[in-house]
Design a protein around this motif. Structure first.
Motif, PDB file in Angstrom:
ATOM      1  N   GLU A  50       4.979  27.251  -1.503  1.00  0.00           N
ATOM      2  CA  GLU A  50       5.786  28.441  -1.777  1.00  0.00           C
ATOM      3  C   GLU A  50       7.029  28.069  -2.573  1.00  0.00           C
ATOM      4  N   SER A  51       7.708  27.020  -2.150  1.00  0.00           N
ATOM      5  CA  SER A  51       8.899  26.552  -2.868  1.00  0.00           C
ATOM      6  C   SER A  51       8.566  26.112  -4.284  1.00  0.00           C
ATOM      7  N   LYS A  52       7.499  25.347  -4.441  1.00  0.00           N
ATOM      8  CA  LYS A  52       7.113  24.859  -5.772  1.00  0.00           C
ATOM      9  C   LYS A  52       6.751  26.009  -6.707  1.00  0.00           C
ATOM     10  N   MET A  53       6.003  26.985  -6.188  1.00  0.00           N
ATOM     11  CA  MET A  53       5.587  28.099  -7.038  1.00  0.00           C
ATOM     12  C   MET A  53       6.769  29.014  -7.379  1.00  0.00           C
ATOM     13  N   ASP A  54       7.718  29.142  -6.460  1.00  0.00           N
ATOM     14  CA  ASP A  54       8.938  29.897  -6.764  1.00  0.00           C
ATOM     15  C   ASP A  54       9.706  29.192  -7.877  1.00  0.00           C
ATOM     16  N   TYR A  55       9.828  27.875  -7.763  1.00  0.00           N
ATOM     17  CA  TYR A  55      10.541  27.082  -8.763  1.00  0.00           C
ATOM     18  C   TYR A  55       9.860  27.193 -10.129  1.00  0.00           C
ATOM     19  N   MET A  56       8.526  27.228 -10.119  1.00  0.00           N
ATOM     20  CA  MET A  56       7.756  27.323 -11.360  1.00  0.00           C
ATOM     21  C   MET A  56       7.707  28.753 -11.899  1.00  0.00           C
ATOM     22  N   GLU A  57       8.265  29.698 -11.138  1.00  0.00           N
ATOM     23  CA  GLU A  57       8.311  31.104 -11.510  1.00  0.00           C
ATOM     24  C   GLU A  57       6.914  31.675 -11.785  1.00  0.00           C
ATOM     25  N   GLU A  58       5.992  31.356 -10.884  1.00  0.00           N
ATOM     26  CA  GLU A  58       4.630  31.906 -10.994  1.00  0.00           C
ATOM     27  C   GLU A  58       4.665  33.389 -10.649  1.00  0.00           C
ATOM     28  N   SER A  59       3.731  34.127 -11.209  1.00  0.00           N
ATOM     29  CA  SER A  59       3.646  35.558 -10.935  1.00  0.00           C
ATOM     30  C   SER A  59       3.248  35.785  -9.478  1.00  0.00           C
ATOM     31  N   PRO A  60       3.655  36.913  -8.903  1.00  0.00           N
ATOM     32  CA  PRO A  60       3.242  37.217  -7.524  1.00  0.00           C
ATOM     33  C   PRO A  60       1.719  37.225  -7.366  1.00  0.00           C
ATOM     34  N   LYS A  61       0.998  37.714  -8.382  1.00  0.00           N
ATOM     35  CA  LYS A  61      -0.462  37.759  -8.320  1.00  0.00           C
ATOM     36  C   LYS A  61      -1.046  36.343  -8.223  1.00  0.00           C
ATOM     37  N   MET A  62      -0.534  35.428  -9.061  1.00  0.00           N
ATOM     38  CA  MET A  62      -1.032  34.052  -9.034  1.00  0.00           C
ATOM     39  C   MET A  62      -0.673  33.378  -7.714  1.00  0.00           C
ATOM     40  N   LYS A  63       0.551  33.603  -7.229  1.00  0.00           N
ATOM     41  CA  LYS A  63       0.960  33.027  -5.942  1.00  0.00           C
ATOM     42  C   LYS A  63       0.013  33.464  -4.837  1.00  0.00           C
ATOM     43  N   LYS A  64      -0.304  34.747  -4.811  1.00  0.00           N
ATOM     44  CA  LYS A  64      -1.174  35.287  -3.767  1.00  0.00           C
ATOM     45  C   LYS A  64      -2.558  34.651  -3.831  1.00  0.00           C
ATOM     46  N   LYS A  65      -3.125  34.532  -5.046  1.00  0.00           N
ATOM     47  CA  LYS A  65      -4.450  33.935  -5.197  1.00  0.00           C
ATOM     48  C   LYS A  65      -4.444  32.477  -4.727  1.00  0.00           C
ATOM     49  N   VAL A  66      -3.444  31.717  -5.166  1.00  0.00           N
ATOM     50  CA  VAL A  66      -3.362  30.299  -4.787  1.00  0.00           C
ATOM     51  C   VAL A  66      -3.205  30.165  -3.280  1.00  0.00           C
ATOM     52  N   PHE A  67      -2.317  30.968  -2.697  1.00  0.00           N
ATOM     53  CA  PHE A  67      -2.108  30.901  -1.250  1.00  0.00           C
ATOM     54  C   PHE A  67      -3.373  31.253  -0.480  1.00  0.00           C
ATOM     55  N   ASN A  68      -4.050  32.319  -0.880  1.00  0.00           N
ATOM     56  CA  ASN A  68      -5.271  32.725  -0.183  1.00  0.00           C
ATOM     57  C   ASN A  68      -6.333  31.631  -0.223  1.00  0.00           C
ATOM     58  N   VAL A  69      -6.539  31.047  -1.396  1.00  0.00           N
ATOM     59  CA  VAL A  69      -7.538  29.985  -1.522  1.00  0.00           C
ATOM     60  C   VAL A  69      -7.088  28.734  -0.767  1.00  0.00           C
ATOM     61  N   LEU A  70      -5.816  28.402  -0.862  1.00  0.00           N
ATOM     62  CA  LEU A  70      -5.295  27.224  -0.165  1.00  0.00           C
ATOM     63  C   LEU A  70      -5.448  27.359   1.345  1.00  0.00           C
ATOM     64  N   VAL A  71      -5.142  28.531   1.876  1.00  0.00           N
ATOM     65  CA  VAL A  71      -5.301  28.761   3.321  1.00  0.00           C
ATOM     66  C   VAL A  71      -6.759  28.554   3.724  1.00  0.00           C
ATOM     67  N   GLU A  72      -7.690  29.112   2.970  1.00  0.00           N
ATOM     68  CA  GLU A  72      -9.116  28.949   3.289  1.00  0.00           C
ATOM     69  C   GLU A  72      -9.536  27.485   3.228  1.00  0.00           C
ATOM     70  N   CYS A  73      -9.076  26.770   2.206  1.00  0.00           N
ATOM     71  CA  CYS A  73      -9.426  25.350   2.080  1.00  0.00           C
ATOM     72  C   CYS A  73      -8.891  24.545   3.261  1.00  0.00           C
ATOM     73  N   LEU A  74      -7.648  24.776   3.612  1.00  0.00           N
ATOM     74  CA  LEU A  74      -7.044  24.041   4.729  1.00  0.00           C
ATOM     75  C   LEU A  74      -7.731  24.390   6.047  1.00  0.00           C
TER      76      LEU A  74
END
Length: 185
Positions: free
Chosen positions: A39-63
């Motif tokens: 979350e911190s890294k993506m905020d720093y990189m100024e990723e779009s909310p849509k991209m953040k949500k997709k990455v988080f959803n996939v990351l949660v499933e992978c973990l």
């Protein structure tokens, strides 16, 4: 000598633009920490909310997959140490306009065959078929002995919008190493 090895590892991580890498046992505490770091890294990189949500959803499933499906150690391959059998690897990288999540873990050969069949079926489906299959499994799927319904890989495919690239590397007669590569764009 070790300084050179560390520097080479650092250079590889820079070249591959790896944002986060971990090897070890996946715990619920680790999952929380990883999500916070990303979350911190993506905020720093100024990723779009849509991209953040997709990455988080996939990351949660992978973990969650790593957390729930790593061998308990009781039935693990006797050629592996308990730590190896419980250990997983995951990396998150940023490539141009997309993210890549890579995971790896030991898996028994019987489970590997079942997983390969399921992944081939998932990869053969389009977006609408995946949605229907997800809903069918959700309503009709029985829980596994690990307490999951088998929705993780379906969900990863749906949320990433891409095929699930994978490789199952035979280690010996009992065990393989499962590698998963997910592109999120």
């Amino acid at each position: 000598m070790i300084k050179n090895d560390i520097y080479e590892l650092y250079q590889t991580m820079e070249r591959e633009n790896i944002l986060l890498s971990f090897k070890g046992e996946v715990t619920s505490e680790l999952m929380s920490s990883v999500l916070s770091i990303m979350e911190s890294k993506m905020d720093y990189m100024e990723e779009s909310p849509k991209m953040k949500k997709k990455v988080f959803n996939v990351l949660v499933e992978c973990l969650q997959n790593l957390y729930h499906h790593i061998d308990s150690g009781e039935d693990a391959d006797k050629n592996l140490t308990r730590i190896e059998a419980r250990s997983a690897l995951f990396m998150i990288a940023k490539k141009d306009d997309h993210f890549v999540i890579r995971t790896g873990n030991y898996i028994d050969n019987e489970s590997a065959l079942d997983l390969q069949k399921r992944l081939e079926m998932i990869n053969g489906m389009d977006k609408d078929e995946l949605k229907k299959y997800y809903q069918d499994v959700l309503s009709n799927g029985a829980l596994s002995d690990k307490g999951t319904a088998g929705l993780g890989m379906i969900d990863i495919a749906r949320k990433s919008g891409n095929r699930l690239e994978y490789q199952i590397l035979p280690i010996n007669d009992i065990t393989s190493f499962f590698c998963l590569n997910i592109k999120i764009d």
